[in-house]
Design an enzyme around this catalytic site. Structure first.
Site, PDB file in Angstrom:
ATOM      1  N   ASP A  46      -2.367   2.817  -2.554  1.00 40.83           N
ATOM      2  CA  ASP A  46      -1.011   2.277  -2.415  1.00 40.83           C
ATOM      3  C   ASP A  46      -1.201   1.079  -2.395  1.00 40.83           C
ATOM      4  O   ASP A  46      -2.093   0.253  -0.798  1.00 40.83           O
ATOM      5  CB  ASP A  46      -0.909   3.328  -1.575  1.00 40.83           C
ATOM      6  CG  ASP A  46       0.629   2.866  -1.416  1.00 40.83           C
ATOM      7  OD1 ASP A  46       0.901   1.447  -1.612  1.00 40.83           O
ATOM      8  OD2 ASP A  46       1.728   3.681  -0.073  1.00 40.83           O
ATOM      9  N   ALA A  83       0.947  -2.251  -0.615  1.00 46.36           N
ATOM     10  CA  ALA A  83       2.899  -2.872  -0.580  1.00 46.36           C
ATOM     11  C   ALA A  83       2.310  -4.123   0.036  1.00 46.36           C
ATOM     12  O   ALA A  83       3.508  -4.160   0.350  1.00 46.36           O
ATOM     13  CB  ALA A  83       2.241  -1.445   0.365  1.00 46.36           C
ATOM     14  N   TRP A 140       0.172   6.659   5.992  1.00 49.38           N
ATOM     15  CA  TRP A 140       1.929   5.703   6.317  1.00 49.38           C
ATOM     16  C   TRP A 140       2.427   6.725   6.481  1.00 49.38           C
ATOM     17  O   TRP A 140       2.263   8.232   5.509  1.00 49.38           O
ATOM     18  CB  TRP A 140       2.218   4.426   5.504  1.00 49.38           C
ATOM     19  CG  TRP A 140       3.579   4.869   4.941  1.00 49.38           C
ATOM     20  CD1 TRP A 140       4.419   4.274   5.565  1.00 49.38           C
ATOM     21  CD2 TRP A 140       4.111   4.379   4.035  1.00 49.38           C
ATOM     22  NE1 TRP A 140       6.014   4.360   5.433  1.00 49.38           N
ATOM     23  CE2 TRP A 140       5.656   4.025   4.483  1.00 49.38           C
ATOM     24  CE3 TRP A 140       4.204   5.231   2.639  1.00 49.38           C
ATOM     25  CZ2 TRP A 140       7.025   4.277   3.389  1.00 49.38           C
ATOM     26  CZ3 TRP A 140       4.885   4.703   1.519  1.00 49.38           C
ATOM     27  CH2 TRP A 140       6.538   4.829   1.643  1.00 49.38           C
ATOM     28  N   LYS A 152       7.343  -6.205  -0.546  1.00 48.67           N
ATOM     29  CA  LYS A 152       7.178  -7.564   0.909  1.00 48.67           C
ATOM     30  C   LYS A 152       7.374  -8.553   0.503  1.00 48.67           C
ATOM     31  O   LYS A 152       7.678  -9.816   0.812  1.00 48.67           O
ATOM     32  CB  LYS A 152       6.074  -7.004   1.931  1.00 48.67           C
ATOM     33  CG  LYS A 152       6.544  -5.446   2.916  1.00 48.67           C
ATOM     34  CD  LYS A 152       6.689  -4.559   2.209  1.00 48.67           C
ATOM     35  CE  LYS A 152       6.974  -3.664   3.107  1.00 48.67           C
ATOM     36  NZ  LYS A 152       6.600  -1.986   1.834  1.00 48.67           N
TER      37      LYS A 152
END
Length: 393
Positions: A208, A210, A127, A243
């Protein structure tokens, strides 16, 4: 003083969004921005979120600050959602953060407090904001091989070979699931291999996560994170609720620090300190929505049902796109799209062809050929497939 400032590089995705808005063509496709959309192109407020907000507004009697670490009910609910008992709770420190981005930034700052000379190892690609934050904080980083553009799969051999070069005390950044930007993920066996190697190297994993719930399901998507939590002496986890709860603008995230139980109090104190220095008290509304949902059986069931509809809908779009491309190209070149998980896939198309699709067909994707699958619907999948086939044929 301000006249000494220099212009910062424009954000490529934001530029892409602006170009899309200015394009007058009907039938244009926005596959760039990383936001979930339904078949009508909307980012809906989930049913359970609306009900949780209604309850909160009716019952709330104050807007006073919560603690530096955030609401304990939120941190407990998120610890269970992400870790599910894979590590003893007395080994886990946690702070609420402004989104997953805030969690990553706080994690970087925490690591630098403990080891100012730390080096991060990040997947190639990752990212872009990971790299931006590392550069902004002056944190050294190196890339490890991750994505094989020729196959559309994880380059496991290259990844493991590069991680063999990790030094004691280094941080290895990993995507918990639904890798952004590629969509290619490690298998359970591969996660175990990574865990064994990092423990051997005495490196610190930083996960991470997400997109939990957007890939193979809530528990399956957290499996790799839980493998690490159950095997590593120390690790960091940054999680986002943007999300899977659809609360992007509420900026709801969390940072977990896992270590020896004897160190938890000090770790927690340092995380609280960083919150105080950066934004004082974390935002509460989104966190309270999440804990309200997760702590109520009925709301949680409804949330999971709607999340499952979103997940399976994206899988259906993936299968449809892979099949449409197979028919149009008479090859299995793009079959990997159906195997990827989450919102994104990197198609492995050159930047000039990405630009040609924007120019000739009104198809907007990031320059590295990352597409947001959730930007499609059953009607527009053939349109995208036709543009790819004609441009890349």
């Amino acid at each position: 003083m301000l006249d000494r400032l220099q212009d910062q590089p424009a954000d490529k995705i934001l530029m892409l969004m602006q170009s899309f808005k200015e394009d007058p063509r009907d039938g244009k496709l926005d596959l760039g921005v990383g936001v979930y959309k339904d078949a009508d192109g909307n980012t809906p407020v989930m049913r359970a979120v609306k009900e949780a907000e209604r309850r909160i507004l009716e019952a709330q009697t104050t807007k006073a600050y919560v603690g530096l670490a955030g609401d304990p009910a939120y941190t407990a609910a998120m610890r269970e959602l992400v870790l599910a008992g894979s590590v003893a709770s007395d080994r886990v420190a946690a702070v609420a953060t402004p989104g997953g981005t805030g969690a990553f930034r706080q994690g970087v700052d925490l690591v630098r407090l403990a080891n100012p000379g730390v080096t991060f190892h990040v997947s190639a690609p990752t990212w872009p904001n990971h790299l931006s934050i590392l550069k902004t904080t002056g944190t050294p980083f190196v890339e490890y091989r991750y994505f094989d553009a020729a196959t559309g799969e994880v380059d496991v051999d290259g990844m493991m070979a590069d991680l063999e070069k990790v030094s004691e005390g280094d941080v290895v950044l990993l995507h918990g699931c639904c890798h952004n930007p590629t969509g290619a993920n490690l298998t359970g066996e591969q996660w175990s291999g990574v865990a064994e190697l990092l423990a051997q190297k005495k490196a610190l994993p930083f996960v991470d996560i997400a997109y939990q719930g957007f890939g193979d399901g809530l528990d399956a998507d957290a499996a790799g994170t839980r493998i690490l939590a159950g095997t590593q002496p120390e690790m960091l986890i940054g999680a986002s609720c943007s999300k899977n709860f659809g609360i992007y603008r509420e900026r709801t995230g969390i940072l977990f620090g896992i270590g020896d139980a004897s160190d938890t109090k000090t770790t927690q104190g340092n995380m609280n300190h960083l919150n105080r220095q950066n934004y004082s008290f974390p935002p509460d509304h989104g966190a309270r929505v999440v804990s309200t949902i997760l702590d109520d059986a009925g709301l949680r069931a409804d949330w999971q049902a709607e999340l499952e509809e979103m997940r399976t809908g994206m899988l259906d779009l993936r299968r449809q796109l892979a099949e449409e491309l197979r028919q149009r190209t008479n090859s299995d070149t793009f079959d990997f799209i159906a195997r990827h998980r989450g919102m994104f896939s990197r198609l492995g198309i050159d930047a000039d062809k990405v630009e040609a699709m924007r120019r000739d067909y009104g198809v907007y994707m990031v320059g590295d050929s990352r597409i947001n699958v959730a930007g499609l619907n059953a009607r527009t999948v053939p349109q995208l497939a036709e543009a790819i086939a004609k441009t890349c044929g």
